[in-house]
Design an enzyme around this catalytic site. Sequence first.
Site, PDB file in Angstrom:
ATOM      1  CB  CYS A   1      -0.934  -0.064   1.209  1.00 27.18           C
ATOM      2  SG  CYS A   1      -2.368   1.026   1.149  1.00 27.18           S
ATOM      3  CB  THR A   2       0.551   4.573   1.574  1.00 19.67           C
ATOM      4  OG1 THR A   2       0.151   4.103   2.870  1.00 19.67           O
ATOM      5  CG2 THR A   2      -0.688   4.956   0.773  1.00 19.67           C
TER       6      THR A   2
END
Length: 248
Positions: free
Chosen positions: A140-141
């Site tokens: 993800c981030t």
Amino acid sequence: MAPPTTSAPQRVAVLIFHDGDILDFAGPIEILTHIYNNPDPSTRSDPAFRTTTVASTRTVSVGGNGALTLTADMTIHEALDHLADFDVLIVPGGYPAIMMDLIERDSPEMQLTRAFATQQKDGGDGKGKGKGEKTILSICTGALLVGAAVGGAAGAGGGLKMTTHHLAYDLLRQVCAKAKSEVEVVETTRERRYVDGGVNAGGVRVISAGGVTCGLDAALYLGSLVVGEEKVRWTAELEEHEWRKAVV
């Protein structure tokens, strides 16, 4: 990454931090700790990976609104002292504001990611302590930290590909540009959930996953590089997870 010549498990440092997404790191831990070197994985012997949770403090609250409090196995300070002992670093994500704060204040989490991303095959100390190719897996981030980190040394990010949560593609491009990281941001699809971005100048392979559950697929891919697809398919079946293994 060539399969190891012995059954010694790959040592995996799993970064955790305040308000980080739970499944980003818990999913890969679940997958990797159910992958085995043994030709008969159903015996559940000879594990291929051994995980160690790492945080800036021993106790850390993760998830939204302090959903879960964990005790880390090791502090980041301790992990930095033993960096060459780890084969893999897992970098989870969180809300973009959290990730940008970690980057902008050069947090311990950022320092660990940079140190791992820019080390050399010999462990970075010229004494040959490394064990060959290393791997960073972002989920993800978490890619924002890695994107900022690979620009920390000349040529470290050259020619790499990365992905992240679909709502953070532009932010990842901005982070990489600011860090002067030569990274191509790849947009994932339902069938293409992670990217093997290649090996940087220091011999560190960069694998990045899309949002949250994509980390399960990326962890299975990492496992396949170490023990082969057949054993990893057993793990996916055990977890009742349909492995989407398309990769750029």
